[in-house]
Design an enzyme around this catalytic site. Structure first.
Site, short mmCIF file in Angstrom:
data_model
loop_
_atom_site.label_atom_id
_atom_site.label_comp_id
_atom_site.label_asym_id
_atom_site.label_seq_id
_atom_site.Cartn_x
_atom_site.Cartn_y
_atom_site.Cartn_z
N ASP A 34 34.84 9.41 30.93
CA ASP A 34 35.25 10.61 31.67
C ASP A 34 35.98 11.61 30.77
OD1 ASP A 34 35.46 12.22 33.90
OD2 ASP A 34 37.24 11.20 34.70
N ASN A 56 27.63 12.49 41.43
CA ASN A 56 27.56 13.59 40.46
C ASN A 56 26.49 14.64 40.79
OD1 ASN A 56 28.54 11.47 37.66
ND2 ASN A 56 29.79 12.93 38.81
C1 IPE Z 1 32.90 9.15 37.11
O1 IPE Z 1 33.48 10.32 36.69
C2 IPE Z 1 31.45 9.15 36.80
C3 IPE Z 1 31.08 9.10 35.39
C4 IPE Z 1 31.91 9.01 34.38
C5 IPE Z 1 29.68 9.15 35.12
P1 IPE Z 1 33.69 11.56 37.69
O2 IPE Z 1 34.32 12.63 36.88
O3 IPE Z 1 32.41 11.88 38.35
O4 IPE Z 1 34.69 10.97 38.76
P2 IPE Z 1 35.73 11.71 39.71
O5 IPE Z 1 34.97 12.77 40.45
O6 IPE Z 1 36.77 12.32 38.82
O7 IPE Z 1 36.28 10.65 40.59
C1 IPE Z 2 32.22 12.54 32.61
O1 IPE Z 2 32.85 13.73 32.28
C2 IPE Z 2 30.72 12.63 32.53
C3 IPE Z 2 30.04 12.69 33.84
C4 IPE Z 2 30.62 12.51 34.98
C5 IPE Z 2 28.62 12.96 33.82
P1 IPE Z 2 33.18 14.82 33.37
O2 IPE Z 2 32.03 15.78 33.42
O3 IPE Z 2 33.52 14.20 34.66
O4 IPE Z 2 34.43 15.53 32.72
P2 IPE Z 2 35.72 16.06 33.51
O5 IPE Z 2 36.25 14.92 34.28
O6 IPE Z 2 35.27 17.19 34.38
O7 IPE Z 2 36.62 16.50 32.42
MG MG Z 3 35.25 13.59 35.46
#
Ligand code: IPE
Ligand code: IPE
Ligand code: MG
Length: 243
Positions: free
Chosen positions: A21, A69
């Protein structure tokens, strides 16, 4: 990358799962679009994967895209789907050469056909490897996985191949996407968020968790090593009282 598992680290986690993340925030900090962060994040995977055999980690499971997502903008979702295709094409040979067996978990039904065939090909291509088992969770959600498993189990009962008396935790687990994998010993989440966001709900019943502040594109092999060392100091009890 080809190296034997170091026996002295055998008490470390055999299966590490990572919620990668913070890509979006990493890009934002640099005034760049979110996809820039996803590309930087994808480049990190190789380093962490390469570090695994030296630490005795046999299974690495990475959360790449959740069932939630899809709520992101069309641009981000399409960019990510294209990135997954590029990643598979770019890394396939190196994964094969380095003894990595790749598997994908998650529901493929909503994924683009071209991506799904690349996933199938990579699984097949690397099926003979055994040095490290890399599992990529793509369109994966823990509740979705358990629901799909329950549905297939119900179907087996409907067909008369099983009865309700056969339903126990072990039987249900056989219908999960992860049925061939051991449960994760350690789940790491980067970016400072302390939640599991629907990742490996069933399998993580007794996993240890580590939440680190580093954004995924900045997560190095050195930091990975430090998190694994911390795991080594924990006492896992599995509900029992240890003498
Ligand atoms: C979890 O991260 C999913 C992945 C890392 C693929 P998210 O960024 O989607 O999770 P939330 O929305 O912060 O809970
Ligand atoms: C994790 O990074 C990757 C996916 C969920 C695909 P994020 O895209 O959630 O990054 P933040 O949490 O917005 O920084
Ligand atoms: Mg995230």
């Amino acid at each position: 990358m080809r190296q034997e598992i170091d026996e002295t680290t055998a008490s470390g986690p055999a299966h590490v799962a990572i919620i990668m993340d913070g890509n979006g925030r990493w890009a934002q900090q640099r005034g760049r679009p979110r996809l820039f962060g996803h590309h930087a994040g994808a480049r990190r995977v190789r380093e962490v994967l390469q570090a695994c055999p030296g630490h005795g980690v046999k299974y690495l499971t990475l959360f790449a895209f959740s069932t939630e997502n899809w709520k992101r903008t069309q641009t981000e979702v399409a960019g990510l789907m294209l990135l997954f295709r590029k990643y598979i094409q770019r890394e396939a040979q190196a994964l094969l050469d380095n003894g990595v067996r790749v598997r994908f978990i998650g529901d493929r039904i909503r994924l683009d056909e071209k991506l799904v065939s690349l996933m199938d090909e990579l699984e097949l291509l690397t099926a003979g490897n055994d040095l490290i088992h890399l599992t990529i969770a793509l369109n994966y959600g823990g509740r979705d996985e358990v629901t799909r498993a329950a549905k297939r189990l119900a179907y087996e009962i409907e067909m008369g191949r099983l009865t309700h008396k056969d339903v126990d935790a072990e039987t249900l687990a056989r219908f999960l996407d992860t049925h061939v994998l051991p449960d994760p010993d350690l789940v790491i989440r980067t970016s400072g968020e302390a939640r599991i966001s629907n990742f490996l709900l069933w399998q993580s019943a007794y996993a240890e968790y580590e939440f680190v502040d580093t954004l995924w594109p900045d997560f190095t092999a050195a930091e990975f090593g430090r998190v694994l060392a911390k795991y080594g100091q924990r006492e896992r009890r599995f509900g029992a009282v240890l003498a």
